[in-house]
Design an enzyme around this catalytic site. Sequence first.
Site, PDB file in Angstrom:
ATOM      1  N   GLU A   1      66.784  19.776  68.568  1.00 17.22           N
ATOM      2  CA  GLU A   1      65.803  20.367  69.481  1.00 17.22           C
ATOM      3  C   GLU A   1      64.608  19.448  69.654  1.00 17.22           C
ATOM      4  OE1 GLU A   1      62.211  22.226  70.767  1.00 17.22           O
ATOM      5  OE2 GLU A   1      62.542  21.624  68.688  1.00 17.22           O
ATOM      6  N   GLU A   2      64.192  18.804  68.559  1.00 19.92           N
ATOM      7  CA  GLU A   2      63.022  17.930  68.641  1.00 19.92           C
ATOM      8  C   GLU A   2      63.269  16.739  69.560  1.00 19.92           C
ATOM      9  OE1 GLU A   2      60.273  18.764  67.612  1.00 19.92           O
ATOM     10  OE2 GLU A   2      60.534  20.150  65.946  1.00 19.92           O
TER      11      GLU A   2
ATOM     12  N   ASP B   1      66.910  20.622  63.145  1.00 12.90           N
ATOM     13  CA  ASP B   1      66.423  19.273  62.840  1.00 12.90           C
ATOM     14  C   ASP B   1      64.973  19.240  62.373  1.00 12.90           C
ATOM     15  OD1 ASP B   1      65.978  20.127  65.502  1.00 12.90           O
ATOM     16  OD2 ASP B   1      65.591  18.095  66.186  1.00 12.90           O
TER      17      ASP B   1
ATOM     18  N   HIS C   1      54.130  20.590  63.574  1.00 12.66           N
ATOM     19  CA  HIS C   1      54.133  19.126  63.624  1.00 12.66           C
ATOM     20  C   HIS C   1      53.055  18.498  62.760  1.00 12.66           C
ATOM     21  CE1 HIS C   1      56.841  18.486  67.405  1.00 12.66           C
ATOM     22  NE2 HIS C   1      57.100  19.642  66.822  1.00 12.66           N
TER      23      HIS C   1
END
Length: 406
Positions: A135-136, A68, A376
């Site tokens: 996962e995020e 993702d 990020h």
Amino acid sequence: MTLDLAAVYRDLHAHPELSFQEHRTAGIVAGALERLGLVVTTGIGGTGVVGVLENGDGPIVLLRADMDGLPVEEATGLPYASSVRGTDPDGNDVPVMHACGHDVHVTCLLGATERLVADRASWSGTLVALFQPAEEWGGGAEAMIADRLFDRVPKPDIVLGQHVAPFPAGFAGVHAGPAMAGADSLTIRLHGAGGHGSRPETTVDPVYLAASTTVRLQGIVAREVAATDAAVVTVGQLHAGTKHNIIPTEAMLGLSVRSFDETVREKVLASIERIVRAEAAASGAPKEPEIGYDERFPVTVNDPAATERTAGALRAALGAERVIDPGLVSGSEDVGVLATAAGVPLVYWLLGGMDPARFGDALQTGRMPDDIPSNHSPHFAPLIEPTLSTGVAALVAAAREWLATA
């Protein structure tokens, strides 16, 4: 078939998808695995994909990648930069970017699977290539487990994986024991009494309450956590109000908490609740604050014996000088959920993804945070090579260490 990994990576990078929405990515992965001859199961945990290659007797080795992207607007300026937009769980239209490098993870695992398939005459056992959603969001691994993952594919003897990180491409970093922090996300709603901005004495100002709470929360790590322990408390969101001269009725704080020890975690969370309630009382809030717990990532713990064995294989494949111990990492992962559910060891390492020359310059000039974007960041842009070739080599070496020799 021969995968053009650079092309696969550029395509994935340009077309990121939010958590549990990885339909296009899952389709690409499933198609590639089927062409490589694996038995493919799709839709596990929503959009998860698993390919299995049974190649005689021997250990069952699971290699994991996450798929993702993030709600970040890309600012890298790359010719293959993402311009994709998506809809988040709250229905908001948001930009989407692979700002954490999951496109690297998918590409490397496809490349490693291809290499292991081509070389299967030299090993025996079962390869499980797992491509995880969300996962995020923090729930992807749990969603796959809840969807009977290990009833549908072979339960592994070891779980292996890697995460691209902002250190030089060509290097890998692995740390035994607790390696990546556990994480808790909290949503806190503070209640006030709204009114006109010219008459604050008639209100209970939740903006002031939110500001004082935010400042006071920073004292938890500074004054309540021992210097020999580690924790992080970050207020990542503060939302309140609609107009300059209106004091609103409520404010919302979004918190991220990191820790490496359950006792420290419990102490920090208890301190957050104490401070939030006390600040609300001190402000004369008309209602108790609402404290909600959202995502939870467990501490990522690398099995010491398995880590030492895997690190030896990485050193043999990459060169001893290119495998480092990065120490504790305050980022978080849910890969450990897979190993815990299977009751087997985990080894999870970092993969360097930055231009070595640029990294060296930033280190010498002291401009590391400015010149080397972290995960990020809207500027996060892993170097395609040697990042991909190193990632493939690392996964293959680790898998071969645990598979039997034919």
